[in-house]
Design an enzyme around this catalytic site. Structure first.
Site, PDB file in Angstrom:
ATOM      1  N   HIS A  68      37.616  41.515  52.292  1.00 62.98           N
ATOM      2  CA  HIS A  68      37.585  40.521  51.216  1.00 62.98           C
ATOM      3  C   HIS A  68      38.674  39.471  51.411  1.00 62.98           C
ATOM      4  CE1 HIS A  68      38.156  39.625  46.668  1.00 62.98           C
ATOM      5  NE2 HIS A  68      37.256  38.816  47.170  1.00 62.98           N
ATOM      6  N   GLU A  71      37.506  37.052  54.002  1.00 65.84           N
ATOM      7  CA  GLU A  71      36.480  36.135  53.486  1.00 65.84           C
ATOM      8  C   GLU A  71      37.129  34.909  52.842  1.00 65.84           C
ATOM      9  OE1 GLU A  71      34.291  35.427  49.528  1.00 65.84           O
ATOM     10  OE2 GLU A  71      34.027  37.526  50.099  1.00 65.84           O
ATOM     11  N   HIS A  72      38.188  35.125  52.099  1.00 68.49           N
ATOM     12  CA  HIS A  72      38.907  34.008  51.472  1.00 68.49           C
ATOM     13  C   HIS A  72      39.608  33.143  52.519  1.00 68.49           C
ATOM     14  CE1 HIS A  72      39.048  34.873  46.981  1.00 68.49           C
ATOM     15  NE2 HIS A  72      38.339  35.884  47.465  1.00 68.49           N
ATOM     16  N   GLU A 148      41.511  37.118  40.917  1.00 65.14           N
ATOM     17  CA  GLU A 148      40.090  37.480  40.915  1.00 65.14           C
ATOM     18  C   GLU A 148      39.911  38.929  40.474  1.00 65.14           C
ATOM     19  OE1 GLU A 148      36.268  37.635  44.017  1.00 65.14           O
ATOM     20  OE2 GLU A 148      38.261  37.026  44.734  1.00 65.14           O
TER      21      GLU A 148
END
Length: 450
Positions: A68, A71-72, A148
């Protein structure tokens, strides 16, 4: 097209017509890069996705949260482009771009007009191959990801979902949260994320899929050119990474009942059992069962829980499948005092399905719902692009609309009842978030399960 089309990893070129006269083509480069396209007649736009078959379940100790995090970070700049350059490239043509991290894959995608294919290929290729993982941006993005996660933790439905996966999957990696946890993101180091990046973003890992107004030869040429400019050695032979085995894993249930107490007006409930693998031949039967049981406003759950008793606003069932495990779940949001009654109704309806089967009318409605929803979904190039990606990475075969409908027509009421009986026999897991009375809720659960 008659039947499913296999996608052998050692086949260099493949081409066929699918339902609606779309043209599907697939090329496997000597370096292991796989490029798939579906040309849809009449389209003026396209959706492009860059996939790698690595997700949250693949992370090893010391790398939890890296998928994750990465991905950012791939949006935060390369040697050629800043983060703003990447954003401007798509915004200036009215395009959309984003990414998704799943449990078994990651995808970076964009939707643009057909004339902007070259730009999309250049920018996405640059992101995939040449991310800087700049130390300053790394720390900035750590804060973004923590925000998030905090946002998700404020959503009781998200919290219940995470606890539910932990309950059903136990210690299996599929039980871990996709986005990581506050602890794993705080502990993540740039070195660990860089190691994850270099180990999983190689030519033999990459799958590029495009659906819409696309010429396959132009696409292959554009991707090849962009990868060469990025410095990838496409002349060195490498077989594409093998697909996951598809053998069922041994799953040990986690805590059968998980209650997260919060002072909320509603209790968010998830109840379920182990389900089917993604490649199980009975997935279409599961789709029919899910439609009848909790897939719409005419479903049994909706009618019994909401329409007849007014116990919930939102109530439904779902059945995700993965390479070596799956689950079948039921969700409802209700007043905490009614939580035990709602769970009892959910389990009661599932038992009734297993014992009494389904009617001819229910089978007809499910067939109509699933066939119509499938056809409507394919009006969107996003859906077609994703279908190509999942076909290549997960299933190893392509199923078009005609074949999907043929398989749907073969499902019988007996098939649905047999699958329901199998589900009922599985270990039941419950996750709840809200102001629940632990003793009363547990007592209701005990009564419902017996």
């Amino acid at each position: 097209m008659n039947g499913a089309v296999e996608f052998p990893l050692d086949l260099a070129e493949l081409s066929f017509r699918a339902a609606g006269e779309s043209l599907v083509r697939r090329s496997v480069l000597p370096s292991g890069v796989r490029i798939l396209s579906e040309h849809v007649p009449g389209s003026r736009s396209l959706t492009i996705g860059y996939w790698v078959a690595v997700g949250s379940r693949d992370e090893q100790p010391g790398h939890f949260g890296s998928t994750h995090f990465l991905e950012h970070l791939l949006f935060k700049g390369t040697q050629k482009r800043t983060a703003l350059d990447i954003a401007v490239a798509f915004d200036s043509v009215g395009g959309e771009h984003n990414a998704m991290t799943a449990k078994e894959y990651t995808c970076y995608y964009a939707k643009v007009q057909d004339r902007d294919l070259s730009m999309a290929v250049e920018v996405l290729t640059d992101m995939i191959t040449s991310s800087l993982l700049d130390p300053v941006e790394f720390e900035n993005e750590r804060g973004v990801i923590l925000e998030e996660l905090a946002m998700a933790d404020d959503d009781p439905a998200d919290v219940a979902n995470e606890r539910f996966f932990e309950a059903v999957m136990g210690a299996h990696p599929l039980g871990r949260p996709i986005g990581g946890t506050r602890e794993t993101i705080q502990a993540a180091t740039r070195a660990a994320v860089w190691e994850h990046y270099r180990a999983n973003y190689r030519p033999q890992d990459l799958v590029v899929t495009v659906a819409g107004a696309v010429d396959h030869d132009v696409l292959v040429a554009a991707v090849t050119r962009a990868l060469l400019l990025a410095g990838w050695d496409l002349g060195e032979y490498a077989a594409p990474v093998a697909r996951r085995t598809g053998r069922a894993a041994l799953i040990s249930q986690g805590d059968p009942v998980t209650i997260v107490r919060r002072p909320l007006e509603q209790a968010n409930l998830l109840v379920g059992v182990p389900g089917l693998l993604a490649a199980d031949d009975r997935r279409v039967t599961m789709s029919v069962l899910n439609s009848i049981f909790g897939g719409g406003m005419s479903s049994r759950l909706f009618q019994e829980v909401r329409e007849k008793r007014g116990l919930a606003y939102s109530v439904y069932s779902f059945a995700p499948g993965y390479s070596d495990a799956g689950l079948f779940g039921m969700y409802a949001g209700c007043t905490p005092a009614k939580a035990g009654q709602v769970v009892e109704l959910m389990l009661g309806e599932l038992n009734r399905l297993a014992e009494g089967g389904v009617t001819a009318d229910e089978m007809k409605r499910a067939s109509g719902q699933l066939s119509g929803a499938s056809a409507l979904a394919l009006e969107d190039s996003d859906t077609r692009m994703s279908r190509l990606g999942r076909s290549e990475i997960t299933l190893g075969e392509f199923v078009d609309l005609d074949e999907a409908l043929r398989r749907l027509a073969l499902v019988t009421a007996e098939d649905v009842q047999e699958l329901a009986a199998e589900l009922v026999a599985g270990p039941i897991s419950v996750a709840a978030v809200g102001a629940l009375d632990d003793d009363a809720f547990t007592a209701a659960l005990t009564a419902a399960r017996h």
